[in-house]
Motif scaffolding. Structure first.
Motif, PDB file in Angstrom:
ATOM      1  N   ALA A 159     -35.563  12.191  -3.600  1.00  0.00           N
ATOM      2  CA  ALA A 159     -36.098  11.794  -5.021  1.00  0.00           C
ATOM      3  C   ALA A 159     -37.395  12.466  -5.019  1.00  0.00           C
ATOM      4  O   ALA A 159     -37.847  13.080  -4.149  1.00  0.00           O
ATOM      5  N   CYS A 160     -38.058  12.611  -6.459  1.00  0.00           N
ATOM      6  CA  CYS A 160     -39.064  13.494  -6.555  1.00  0.00           C
ATOM      7  C   CYS A 160     -40.180  12.925  -6.002  1.00  0.00           C
ATOM      8  O   CYS A 160     -40.458  11.796  -5.896  1.00  0.00           O
ATOM      9  N   ALA A 161     -40.784  13.910  -5.094  1.00  0.00           N
ATOM     10  CA  ALA A 161     -42.114  13.521  -4.356  1.00  0.00           C
ATOM     11  C   ALA A 161     -43.050  13.073  -5.100  1.00  0.00           C
ATOM     12  O   ALA A 161     -44.113  12.364  -4.553  1.00  0.00           O
ATOM     13  N   SER A 162     -43.195  13.137  -6.347  1.00  0.00           N
ATOM     14  CA  SER A 162     -44.511  12.816  -7.148  1.00  0.00           C
ATOM     15  C   SER A 162     -44.182  11.612  -7.825  1.00  0.00           C
ATOM     16  O   SER A 162     -45.046  10.826  -8.051  1.00  0.00           O
ATOM     17  N   CYS A 163     -42.866  11.289  -8.590  1.00  0.00           N
ATOM     18  CA  CYS A 163     -42.440  10.423  -9.358  1.00  0.00           C
ATOM     19  C   CYS A 163     -41.355   9.435  -9.050  1.00  0.00           C
ATOM     20  O   CYS A 163     -41.086   8.314  -9.424  1.00  0.00           O
ATOM     21  N   GLY A 164     -40.630   9.697  -8.036  1.00  0.00           N
ATOM     22  CA  GLY A 164     -39.626   9.095  -7.599  1.00  0.00           C
ATOM     23  C   GLY A 164     -38.326   9.191  -8.530  1.00  0.00           C
ATOM     24  O   GLY A 164     -37.290   8.549  -8.048  1.00  0.00           O
ATOM     25  N   GLU A 165     -38.263   9.951  -9.374  1.00  0.00           N
ATOM     26  CA  GLU A 165     -36.976  10.313 -10.383  1.00  0.00           C
ATOM     27  C   GLU A 165     -36.132  11.038  -9.266  1.00  0.00           C
ATOM     28  O   GLU A 165     -36.278  11.703  -8.394  1.00  0.00           O
ATOM     29  N   ARG A 166     -34.750  10.362  -9.516  1.00  0.00           N
ATOM     30  CA  ARG A 166     -33.570  10.898  -8.577  1.00  0.00           C
ATOM     31  C   ARG A 166     -32.876  12.146  -9.066  1.00  0.00           C
ATOM     32  O   ARG A 166     -32.086  12.662  -8.682  1.00  0.00           O
ATOM     33  N   VAL A 180     -39.374  18.236  -6.329  1.00  0.00           N
ATOM     34  CA  VAL A 180     -39.813  17.737  -7.610  1.00  0.00           C
ATOM     35  C   VAL A 180     -38.968  17.726  -8.776  1.00  0.00           C
ATOM     36  O   VAL A 180     -38.304  18.578  -8.875  1.00  0.00           O
ATOM     37  N   CYS A 181     -39.161  16.890  -9.831  1.00  0.00           N
ATOM     38  CA  CYS A 181     -38.329  16.667 -10.946  1.00  0.00           C
ATOM     39  C   CYS A 181     -38.987  17.705 -12.094  1.00  0.00           C
ATOM     40  O   CYS A 181     -40.172  18.236 -11.980  1.00  0.00           O
ATOM     41  N   GLY A 182     -38.221  17.959 -13.121  1.00  0.00           N
ATOM     42  CA  GLY A 182     -38.653  18.697 -14.264  1.00  0.00           C
ATOM     43  C   GLY A 182     -40.010  18.329 -14.951  1.00  0.00           C
ATOM     44  O   GLY A 182     -40.825  19.194 -15.210  1.00  0.00           O
ATOM     45  N   VAL A 183     -40.384  17.067 -14.613  1.00  0.00           N
ATOM     46  CA  VAL A 183     -41.534  16.624 -15.324  1.00  0.00           C
ATOM     47  C   VAL A 183     -42.579  16.981 -14.573  1.00  0.00           C
ATOM     48  O   VAL A 183     -43.823  17.098 -14.851  1.00  0.00           O
ATOM     49  N   CYS A 184     -42.622  16.937 -13.075  1.00  0.00           N
ATOM     50  CA  CYS A 184     -43.849  17.144 -12.217  1.00  0.00           C
ATOM     51  C   CYS A 184     -43.549  18.629 -11.411  1.00  0.00           C
ATOM     52  O   CYS A 184     -44.278  18.740 -10.579  1.00  0.00           O
ATOM     53  N   GLU A 185     -43.078  19.275 -12.200  1.00  0.00           N
ATOM     54  CA  GLU A 185     -42.767  20.787 -11.478  1.00  0.00           C
ATOM     55  C   GLU A 185     -44.248  21.624 -11.586  1.00  0.00           C
ATOM     56  O   GLU A 185     -43.849  22.618 -10.843  1.00  0.00           O
TER      57      GLU A 185
HETATM   58 ZN   LIG Z   1     -41.357  13.569 -10.951  1.00  0.00          ZN
END
Ligand SMILES: [Zn+2]
Length: 245
Positions: A159-166, A180-185
């Motif tokens: 999952a995203c290492a910053s926010c947990g988004e899968r 990381v996900c698109g928001v935390c990239e």
């Molecule tokens: Zn994220």
């Protein structure tokens, strides 16, 4: 390292004492009782005397595996040197890591088994599901990922290492310690599906069944490993493969 007139200083990696420095006296004499055993990449059963100094003294050595084939293959030798260098730098203290010792033994014997055989592009087209001999680079990176795991630095991949988004995992961030996900990239670099699949498979499988991936994906994997090590261990390793690889 050569030392004095006939001695040698050895860097040893041991299962129960981590990295150890030792001196082998008289080892470079033609009739040394150690014969040719105290050479790089030998797996040994070794007797050491612990005096007051920092270096232990080698008092006996038996060969467990001399990796004879590896020693006749320039690419395998280069790969062995990089594997030992990575272990020596990531695990440079006397803290015991028997799992790392076993992993290094496995790596050296795999290099020995495969020495002088498959070239980098032999066999079927690379994919993350290939089982069997892989390119030098894929094998070296799978080994490094397992070292990261042993060092407690395994990148977070689920999952995203910053926010947990899968979902929508698009990049890798060394600072965040994983995908990381698109928001935390912000501050990350792109990680393709192939690179992601390689990392998850390499961590899940034994070294002998290391996955394969196209070279651009392996480049991303190498960058992810480097970023993780730089951020969390302040360490820079040699490139995973040399110009021969
Ligand atoms: Zn994220």
């Amino acid at each position: 390292m050569r030392y004095g007139e006939a001695d040698r200083i050895l860097h040893l990696y041991t299962p129960h004492r981590g990295r150890v420095g030792a001196i082998a006296k008289g080892v470079r004499r033609a009739r040394s009782r150690f014969g040719g055993r105290l050479e790089p990449f030998f797996r040994l059963r070794i007797e050491l005397h612990e005096g007051r100094g920092e270096l232990l003294t080698v008092t006996g050595a038996d060969t467990v595996n001399g990796h004879a084939r590896l020693r006749g293959d320039a690419r395998a030798l280069d790969a062995a040197a990089r594997a030992c260098d990575a272990v020596g730098r990531l695990f440079e203290t006397s803290e015991p890591h028997p799992g790392v010792f076993n992993l290094l033994c496995r790596k050296l014997s795999l290099l020995d088994e495969r020495a002088g055989t498959a070239g980098p592009h032999a066999g079927p087209a690379p994919s993350a599901t290939t089982v069997g001999p892989v390119t030098d680079r894929a094998g070296a990176l799978a080994f490094r990922l397992k070292l990261l795991l042993a060092a407690g630095l395994a990148p977070q991949l689920g999952a995203c290492a910053s926010c947990g988004e899968r979902e929508h995992l698009v990049g890798f961030s060394g600072a965040a310690g994983g995908v990381v996900c698109g928001v935390c990239e912000a501050g990350s670099f792109p990680l393709d599906q192939d690179a992601y699949a390689f990392m998850t498979a390499a961590l899940a499988r034994p070294l002998s069944e290391a996955p394969e991936a196209p070279d651009p994906a392996l480049g991303q994997v190498e960058r992810a490993i480097s970023a993780t090590l730089e951020h969390h261990a302040h360490l820079r390793l040699m490139p995973a493969v040399g110009r021969l690889g």
